[in-house]
Write a protein that holds these residues in place. Sequence first.
Motif, PDB file in Angstrom:
ATOM      1  N   ASP A 187     -28.189  33.240  82.721  1.00 46.23           N
ATOM      2  CA  ASP A 187     -27.507  32.089  82.123  1.00 46.23           C
ATOM      3  C   ASP A 187     -27.595  32.163  80.598  1.00 46.23           C
ATOM      4  O   ASP A 187     -28.582  32.634  80.025  1.00 46.23           O
ATOM      5  CB  ASP A 187     -28.139  30.787  82.610  1.00 46.23           C
ATOM      6  N   GLN A 188     -26.555  31.675  79.940  1.00 47.98           N
ATOM      7  CA  GLN A 188     -26.499  31.648  78.488  1.00 47.98           C
ATOM      8  C   GLN A 188     -26.191  30.231  78.021  1.00 47.98           C
ATOM      9  O   GLN A 188     -25.287  29.574  78.549  1.00 47.98           O
ATOM     10  CB  GLN A 188     -25.428  32.610  77.962  1.00 47.98           C
ATOM     11  N   TYR A 189     -26.954  29.794  77.014  1.00 45.87           N
ATOM     12  CA  TYR A 189     -26.782  28.472  76.434  1.00 45.87           C
ATOM     13  C   TYR A 189     -26.067  28.622  75.091  1.00 45.87           C
ATOM     14  O   TYR A 189     -26.309  29.572  74.343  1.00 45.87           O
ATOM     15  CB  TYR A 189     -28.126  27.770  76.245  1.00 45.87           C
TER      16      TYR A 189
ATOM     17  N   GLY B  99     -30.175  33.239  75.445  1.00 45.32           N
ATOM     18  CA  GLY B  99     -30.766  33.078  76.768  1.00 45.32           C
ATOM     19  C   GLY B  99     -31.393  31.722  77.002  1.00 45.32           C
ATOM     20  O   GLY B  99     -31.582  31.323  78.153  1.00 45.32           O
ATOM     21  N   ASP B 100     -31.737  30.993  75.949  1.00 45.77           N
ATOM     22  CA  ASP B 100     -32.257  29.639  76.093  1.00 45.77           C
ATOM     23  C   ASP B 100     -31.675  28.776  74.985  1.00 45.77           C
ATOM     24  O   ASP B 100     -31.228  29.277  73.943  1.00 45.77           O
ATOM     25  CB  ASP B 100     -33.790  29.627  76.054  1.00 45.77           C
ATOM     26  N   ALA B 101     -31.685  27.470  75.215  1.00 41.65           N
ATOM     27  CA  ALA B 101     -31.015  26.546  74.300  1.00 41.65           C
ATOM     28  C   ALA B 101     -31.679  26.515  72.927  1.00 41.65           C
ATOM     29  O   ALA B 101     -31.004  26.441  71.898  1.00 41.65           O
ATOM     30  CB  ALA B 101     -30.990  25.143  74.909  1.00 41.65           C
ATOM     31  N   GLU B 102     -33.002  26.592  72.875  1.00 47.01           N
ATOM     32  CA  GLU B 102     -33.712  26.509  71.607  1.00 47.01           C
ATOM     33  C   GLU B 102     -33.425  27.724  70.728  1.00 47.01           C
ATOM     34  O   GLU B 102     -33.225  27.595  69.517  1.00 47.01           O
ATOM     35  CB  GLU B 102     -35.216  26.382  71.859  1.00 47.01           C
ATOM     36  N   THR B 103     -33.392  28.909  71.336  1.00 44.21           N
ATOM     37  CA  THR B 103     -33.087  30.112  70.555  1.00 44.21           C
ATOM     38  C   THR B 103     -31.670  30.060  70.007  1.00 44.21           C
ATOM     39  O   THR B 103     -31.422  30.447  68.861  1.00 44.21           O
ATOM     40  CB  THR B 103     -33.280  31.362  71.426  1.00 44.21           C
ATOM     41  N   ALA B 104     -30.734  29.592  70.822  1.00 43.23           N
ATOM     42  CA  ALA B 104     -29.353  29.474  70.345  1.00 43.23           C
ATOM     43  C   ALA B 104     -29.275  28.532  69.149  1.00 43.23           C
ATOM     44  O   ALA B 104     -28.579  28.825  68.152  1.00 43.23           O
ATOM     45  CB  ALA B 104     -28.456  28.989  71.473  1.00 43.23           C
ATOM     46  N   ARG B 105     -29.987  27.407  69.206  1.00 42.96           N
ATOM     47  CA  ARG B 105     -29.944  26.475  68.084  1.00 42.96           C
ATOM     48  C   ARG B 105     -30.635  27.049  66.853  1.00 42.96           C
ATOM     49  O   ARG B 105     -30.169  26.866  65.722  1.00 42.96           O
ATOM     50  CB  ARG B 105     -30.592  25.154  68.466  1.00 42.96           C
TER      51      ARG B 105
ATOM     52  N   ALA C 122     -28.103  22.671  73.548  1.00 44.80           N
ATOM     53  CA  ALA C 122     -27.429  22.589  74.845  1.00 44.80           C
ATOM     54  C   ALA C 122     -28.403  22.123  75.935  1.00 44.80           C
ATOM     55  O   ALA C 122     -29.601  22.420  75.892  1.00 44.80           O
ATOM     56  CB  ALA C 122     -26.842  23.946  75.214  1.00 44.80           C
ATOM     57  N   GLU C 123     -27.879  21.373  76.899  1.00 43.37           N
ATOM     58  CA  GLU C 123     -28.658  20.929  78.050  1.00 43.37           C
ATOM     59  C   GLU C 123     -28.295  21.698  79.320  1.00 43.37           C
ATOM     60  O   GLU C 123     -29.034  21.634  80.304  1.00 43.37           O
ATOM     61  CB  GLU C 123     -28.438  19.434  78.293  1.00 43.37           C
ATOM     62  N   GLN C 124     -27.171  22.385  79.305  1.00 40.10           N
ATOM     63  CA  GLN C 124     -26.712  23.106  80.484  1.00 40.10           C
ATOM     64  C   GLN C 124     -26.131  24.447  80.067  1.00 40.10           C
ATOM     65  O   GLN C 124     -25.468  24.560  79.038  1.00 40.10           O
ATOM     66  CB  GLN C 124     -25.649  22.286  81.233  1.00 40.10           C
ATOM     67  N   ALA C 125     -26.415  25.456  80.882  1.00 36.95           N
ATOM     68  CA  ALA C 125     -25.885  26.794  80.614  1.00 36.95           C
ATOM     69  C   ALA C 125     -24.443  26.866  81.111  1.00 36.95           C
ATOM     70  O   ALA C 125     -24.190  26.745  82.309  1.00 36.95           O
ATOM     71  CB  ALA C 125     -26.747  27.854  81.300  1.00 36.95           C
ATOM     72  N   VAL C 126     -23.522  27.048  80.200  1.00 37.51           N
ATOM     73  CA  VAL C 126     -22.104  27.119  80.569  1.00 37.51           C
ATOM     74  C   VAL C 126     -21.570  28.539  80.492  1.00 37.51           C
ATOM     75  O   VAL C 126     -20.411  28.777  80.834  1.00 37.51           O
ATOM     76  CB  VAL C 126     -21.270  26.207  79.659  1.00 37.51           C
ATOM     77  N   TYR C 127     -22.386  29.473  80.052  1.00 33.86           N
ATOM     78  CA  TYR C 127     -21.982  30.879  79.976  1.00 33.86           C
ATOM     79  C   TYR C 127     -22.952  31.713  80.806  1.00 33.86           C
ATOM     80  O   TYR C 127     -24.137  31.367  80.929  1.00 33.86           O
ATOM     81  CB  TYR C 127     -21.964  31.355  78.521  1.00 33.86           C
ATOM     82  N   PRO C 128     -22.464  32.822  81.365  1.00 32.78           N
ATOM     83  CA  PRO C 128     -21.053  33.257  81.384  1.00 32.78           C
ATOM     84  C   PRO C 128     -20.223  32.404  82.338  1.00 32.78           C
ATOM     85  O   PRO C 128     -20.741  31.918  83.344  1.00 32.78           O
ATOM     86  CB  PRO C 128     -21.145  34.692  81.876  1.00 32.78           C
ATOM     87  N   ARG C 129     -18.970  32.224  82.055  1.00 33.84           N
ATOM     88  CA  ARG C 129     -18.080  31.431  82.904  1.00 33.84           C
ATOM     89  C   ARG C 129     -17.722  32.268  84.127  1.00 33.84           C
ATOM     90  O   ARG C 129     -16.733  33.000  84.140  1.00 33.84           O
ATOM     91  CB  ARG C 129     -16.839  31.019  82.123  1.00 33.84           C
ATOM     92  N   ARG C 130     -18.545  32.138  85.156  1.00 32.25           N
ATOM     93  CA  ARG C 130     -18.470  33.053  86.291  1.00 32.25           C
ATOM     94  C   ARG C 130     -17.147  32.949  87.033  1.00 32.25           C
ATOM     95  O   ARG C 130     -16.495  33.967  87.313  1.00 32.25           O
ATOM     96  CB  ARG C 130     -19.645  32.776  87.236  1.00 32.25           C
TER      97      ARG C 130
END
Length: 406
Positions: A71-73, A181-187, A369-377
């Motif tokens: 999952d990707q955030y 890979g996680d919301a905190e790293t993305a932010r 982010a609160e939910q992983a929306v990627y990859p769009r399977r």
Amino acid sequence: MSEAPPQTRTARAPQAVPEAELPQGPSPEVRPLVAPARFRRRHHGLFLSFVLLVMLPTALATIYLYLLARDQYASTTGFTVRSEESASASDLMGGLSAFVGGGTSSNTDVLFAFIHSQQLVERVQAELDFRGHYSAHWDTDPVFSIWPSASIEDLVWFWNRVVTVSYDKNSGLMDVQVRAGDAETARRIAQVVVAESEAMINALNEQARRDSMANAERDLEEALTRLRSAREDLASFRARTQIVDPQADIEGRMGVINGLQQQLAQALVDYDLLLQTTADSDPRVRQAERRIEVIRERIGEERRNFATQDVTVFDTDYPRLIAQFESLMVNQEFAERTYTAALAALDAARSNAQRKSLYLATYVRPTLAEQAVYPRRLQVVLLTLMFLTLAWSALALVYYSLRDRG
């Protein structure tokens, strides 16, 4: 008298045609009905190719996306470049040209290129270990990961996969989306992007200030050197000719001539009066005549001094002396005006450097982010199925076209 009832028409029954009148000859041949469709060998091959080229890759992609892909955030931020300086007429014309399709590059264009640059990737790698985060699942998810031994060029290539930049040139707004890979790293990556972009804009602003001040100071130094040289040339001229102002010197010499002319007029009057009261042999008459002659000779000598006689130790006559002096005065006046303009330009540059300031206006802070929306399977699976079906259909059409021609 009674009327007869109207006659009614009765339909006649068709009369049978005698057999002797029927056309003699063989009966027309009736073609047999088309046999029912059934699978042939080429149909089996076509179905097998559909399974191998479409169904199997789609099934493998589905299995990979739903079982192996991590999952990707996504974290989103938005910013633009603004200036504290009020809009001028040139800025308004620039906006109009951008609206009609023209326009030139701006600081936002530079920022757009900076976000895709290797420099920013190196800074993110140094602060957050970009390579370590995205290579953690290389063994299980190689499609959405990068290999652990990736070079900086590989990181730049992968950076453009996980960082999406949307830029509207008309409005100057820029949206950046970072996937991790996680919301905190993305932010955190998005925050580093914002911080480094702001530092880059501040560096551009400071460089513009330094360049503006340096140019103004250089122009002022050149104007000062020119003014100093013009004044030194004028001082050297005065020291060489021993004349402070040729114009004043001329006026003084003209005063001498005027005085001599007044003396000549008075001597002529005295001479006329003397002739009326004395004889020509009187010594006073001879003395008056000599006086008149001396004054006239002096006037002529003074007049010749302006054009022929050298008036300086360097053998310079008055016409050339005045030409040199006027040239030096023009140079000095031009140098003084240039110096004044350079001072005004320096003050304006200093004022603009203090007043004009570029800054990064962040209208959307990096989100968490609160939910992983990627990859769009589901989207990826459907797109895979669609493109594989189109490719298989094209290949099948090409095959049957070549088969029919062969």
